[in-house]
Write a protein that holds these residues in place. Structure first.
Motif, PDB file in Angstrom:
ATOM      1  N   ASP A 151      -4.606   3.328  -2.235  1.00 48.32           N
ATOM      2  CA  ASP A 151      -5.061   3.655  -0.861  1.00 48.32           C
ATOM      3  C   ASP A 151      -6.349   3.221  -0.333  1.00 48.32           C
ATOM      4  O   ASP A 151      -7.128   2.510  -1.328  1.00 48.32           O
ATOM      5  CB  ASP A 151      -4.926   5.135  -0.742  1.00 48.32           C
ATOM      6  CG  ASP A 151      -5.752   6.075  -1.875  1.00 48.32           C
ATOM      7  OD1 ASP A 151      -6.608   5.332  -2.265  1.00 48.32           O
ATOM      8  OD2 ASP A 151      -5.561   6.992  -2.258  1.00 48.32           O
ATOM      9  N   GLU A 152      -6.901   3.774   0.535  1.00 52.22           N
ATOM     10  CA  GLU A 152      -8.273   3.046   1.029  1.00 52.22           C
ATOM     11  C   GLU A 152      -9.195   3.541   0.308  1.00 52.22           C
ATOM     12  O   GLU A 152     -10.208   2.850   0.206  1.00 52.22           O
ATOM     13  CB  GLU A 152      -8.504   3.799   2.560  1.00 52.22           C
ATOM     14  CG  GLU A 152      -9.580   3.257   3.093  1.00 52.22           C
ATOM     15  CD  GLU A 152      -9.461   1.754   3.901  1.00 52.22           C
ATOM     16  OE1 GLU A 152     -10.499   1.148   3.951  1.00 52.22           O
ATOM     17  OE2 GLU A 152      -8.148   1.318   3.668  1.00 52.22           O
ATOM     18  N   THR A 153      -9.307   4.950  -0.189  1.00 50.80           N
ATOM     19  CA  THR A 153     -10.207   5.112  -1.296  1.00 50.80           C
ATOM     20  C   THR A 153     -10.458   4.404  -2.648  1.00 50.80           C
ATOM     21  O   THR A 153     -11.325   3.976  -2.816  1.00 50.80           O
ATOM     22  CB  THR A 153      -9.959   6.554  -1.822  1.00 50.80           C
ATOM     23  OG1 THR A 153     -10.283   7.481  -0.496  1.00 50.80           O
ATOM     24  CG2 THR A 153     -11.015   7.200  -2.605  1.00 50.80           C
TER      25      THR A 153
ATOM     26  N   ASN B 294       4.290   4.668  -6.981  1.00 50.77           N
ATOM     27  CA  ASN B 294       3.743   5.230  -5.670  1.00 50.77           C
ATOM     28  C   ASN B 294       2.601   4.166  -5.265  1.00 50.77           C
ATOM     29  O   ASN B 294       1.909   4.562  -4.176  1.00 50.77           O
ATOM     30  CB  ASN B 294       3.173   6.390  -5.825  1.00 50.77           C
ATOM     31  CG  ASN B 294       1.977   6.594  -6.818  1.00 50.77           C
ATOM     32  OD1 ASN B 294       1.562   5.337  -7.494  1.00 50.77           O
ATOM     33  ND2 ASN B 294       1.490   7.659  -7.368  1.00 50.77           N
TER      34      ASN B 294
ATOM     35  N   ARG C  98       0.745  -1.344  -0.116  1.00 51.54           N
ATOM     36  CA  ARG C  98      -0.087   0.059   0.063  1.00 51.54           C
ATOM     37  C   ARG C  98       0.857   1.345  -0.034  1.00 51.54           C
ATOM     38  O   ARG C  98       1.960   1.195   0.325  1.00 51.54           O
ATOM     39  CB  ARG C  98      -0.979  -0.094   1.149  1.00 51.54           C
ATOM     40  CG  ARG C  98      -1.855  -1.159   1.156  1.00 51.54           C
ATOM     41  CD  ARG C  98      -2.729  -0.917   2.423  1.00 51.54           C
ATOM     42  NE  ARG C  98      -3.722  -2.224   2.431  1.00 51.54           N
ATOM     43  CZ  ARG C  98      -3.991  -3.022   3.121  1.00 51.54           C
ATOM     44  NH1 ARG C  98      -3.123  -3.257   4.210  1.00 51.54           N
ATOM     45  NH2 ARG C  98      -4.846  -3.965   3.204  1.00 51.54           N
ATOM     46  N   PRO C  99       0.381   2.611  -0.458  1.00 52.14           N
ATOM     47  CA  PRO C  99       1.206   3.633  -0.331  1.00 52.14           C
ATOM     48  C   PRO C  99       1.898   4.042   0.685  1.00 52.14           C
ATOM     49  O   PRO C  99       2.966   4.426   0.984  1.00 52.14           O
ATOM     50  CB  PRO C  99       0.150   4.708  -0.885  1.00 52.14           C
ATOM     51  CG  PRO C  99      -0.738   3.954  -1.897  1.00 52.14           C
ATOM     52  CD  PRO C  99      -0.895   2.627  -1.027  1.00 52.14           C
ATOM     53  N   CYS C 100       1.042   3.621   1.967  1.00 50.73           N
ATOM     54  CA  CYS C 100       1.457   4.100   3.316  1.00 50.73           C
ATOM     55  C   CYS C 100       2.593   3.075   3.679  1.00 50.73           C
ATOM     56  O   CYS C 100       3.363   3.532   4.761  1.00 50.73           O
ATOM     57  CB  CYS C 100       0.531   4.136   4.236  1.00 50.73           C
ATOM     58  SG  CYS C 100      -0.481   2.458   4.459  1.00 50.73           S
TER      59      CYS C 100
END
Length: 460
Positions: free
Chosen positions: A69-71, A44, A19-21
């Motif tokens: 991401d979450e979205t 990314n 994930r990006p994070c």
């Protein structure tokens, strides 16, 4: 088409879903050289993005797959299907700590990304293979994918090659592969055996109407699946405009979906007794076609006024559902590409379903989330029952006004599916725009959710 995991033997390329994070942490694990390369490629970890990392010798040393991401994850499914489509040839092995549900989704999406409908033209092959990771039931995932492939192939095949006889053959092939048995009632024998509405809908076609009856299993609770098998729908004498007729090869999507679900059940040996009923017809135009204003007498004895010959699916299902109820199965399910109203209500991606059993509805909804097969409960709204009663006959096959079309169709079917545990799906059976793991074309809806929910619903 067989879609399976790659053999575990031999070298593999490590693939890190990220994930990006968590991208920074993943790159720290892979080293400064990988981090520099990822930055240069502007990677990314976006949804479905893929990046291969070269080793010092120029060969692929590792790969990264973006989960988004979450979205993005709320809006889309099967990120790893997108990753698989973006990777070069090779045998990949997932790394990291995906949670169980995410790991299964990753594997399912990957295998589904390999689907190609190539009966009529060569398609570019899928080249990235996945080794089944530890912690997943590879045989189960492969069986689910095989069922989905069957559904897609049947829907995608044009009506010229997928009429009632061809649909019967598909059921026979599935039965032979799984030790099931098939009986078929065809042509005028439908009248003799008490299926007048199946006969009325299909009698105008050269390819005779028929009722396909598949049985499998000797022990356990009883499950009966009924699938609408209208192999092509001209609309009959209430002929469809050309724009509405273009996709009518998919009007047997309910039949294709129950056959795909039956494939999953039989391949994995669920401890139940399965029956699959498919009224297979072509709604054609000739001097034999049923007419607006005709009144048909159903197998159940209820009379039905034909106010629109394009509302034919509920007619063939009604006779099949009446037969199904005669054996009092523990669960009765119908699947059909039944109404445009359902698409207006929820769009092409959601599969609306109806049931009067709250526990079954809850089990199905929870399973749908687990397996990323979205469904949405719709109401059997009793006040609309009066809309079905034309006065001149017991029932109207096409109530005037156009309001609540999916609901009134479901209520029509319920008049014949007089069973305390009845589930009805009003599916679309088609992906209009390509998405990860779901190319434009035929698609199964609701089958994976129901398959996952069956152990709870039937106490298996």
């Amino acid at each position: 088409m067989t879609l399976t995991f790659a053999s575990p033997d031999g070298p593999t390329i490590p693939l890190y879903p990220v994930r990006p994070c968590r991208l920074r942490k993943a790159l720290d694990t892979l080293g400064e050289r990988a981090a520099t390369w990822a930055k240069a490629q502007d990677f990314n970890a976006g949804f479905g993005a893929a990046l291969v990392i070269p080793g010092e010798d120029g060969a692929i040393a590792a790969a990264l797959g973006g989960l988004g991401d979450e979205t993005a994850r709320k809006r889309q499914r099967f990120a790893m299907a997108g990753v698989a489509s973006g990777l070069p040839a090779g045998r990949y092995a997932l790394q990291g700590n995906l949670e169980d549900g995410d790991l299964e989704e990753a594997c399912l999406g990957w295998l589904l990304s390999r689907y190609r409908f190539d009966r009529y033209a060569k398609q570019p092959p899928a080249v990235a293979e996945l080794v089944a990771p530890g912690g997943v039931d590879a045989a189960r995932i492969e069986a689910i994918v095989a069922g989905e492939v069957l559904t897609r192939d049947l829907i995608n095949t044009p009506a010229g090659d997928m009429g009632p006889a061809a649909l019967e053959q598909a059921a026979r092939d599935l039965a032979e592969a799984n030790g099931a048995r098939v009986e078929v009632t065809e042509g005028d024998d439908l009248l003799d055996q008490g299926f007048p509405m199946i006969h009325a809908v299909g009698r105008a076609a050269d390819d005779d109407p028929r009722l396909i009856d598949l049985r499998w299993g000797e022990e356990g609770p009883t499950l009966t699946l009924v699938g609408k098998g209208v192999c092509f729908d001209t609309g009959g004498l209430n002929i469809k405009p050309s724009s509405s007729m273009a996709l009518m090869k998919k009007d047997m999507g309910g039949a294709a979906t129950v056959l795909g679900l039956a494939s999953m059940i039989m391949t994995l040996g669920l401890p139940l007794r399965l029956r699959v009923l498919i009224p297979a017809v072509e709604n054609s135009i000739s001097d034999e076609a049923m007419r607006p204003g005709d009144i048909l007498t159903s197998r159940k004895g209820l009379t039905v006024e034909i106010n629109n010959t394009d509302a034919e699916g509920r007619l063939v299902l009604a006779d099949a559902l009446t037969l199904a109820v005669e054996e009092k199965p523990d669960l009765l399910v119908s699947m059909a590409t039944l109404t445009g109203a359902a698409r207006v209500a929820v769009g092409p991606d959601l599969a609306p379903f109806y049931t009067g059993d709250d526990d079954d509805a809850e089990a199905l909804a929870e399973a749908a989330v687990r397996v990323r097969d979205p469904v949405w409960r719709m109401p059997f709204h009793d006040p609309y029952e009066a809309m079905l009663e034309p006065g001149i006959a017991d029932l109207d096959n096409a109530p005037k006004g156009g309001f609540g079309g999916s609901i009134t169709a479901a209520l029509f079917l319920r008049r014949f599916a007089t069973h305390p545990r009845y589930l009805h799906f009003d599916i679309y059976g088609w992906t209009p725009n390509p998405a990860p793991g779901r190319p434009k074309g035929g698609v199964g809806q609701g089958a994976r959710a129901l398959f996952d929910a069956l152990p709870e619903i039937l106490d298996l």
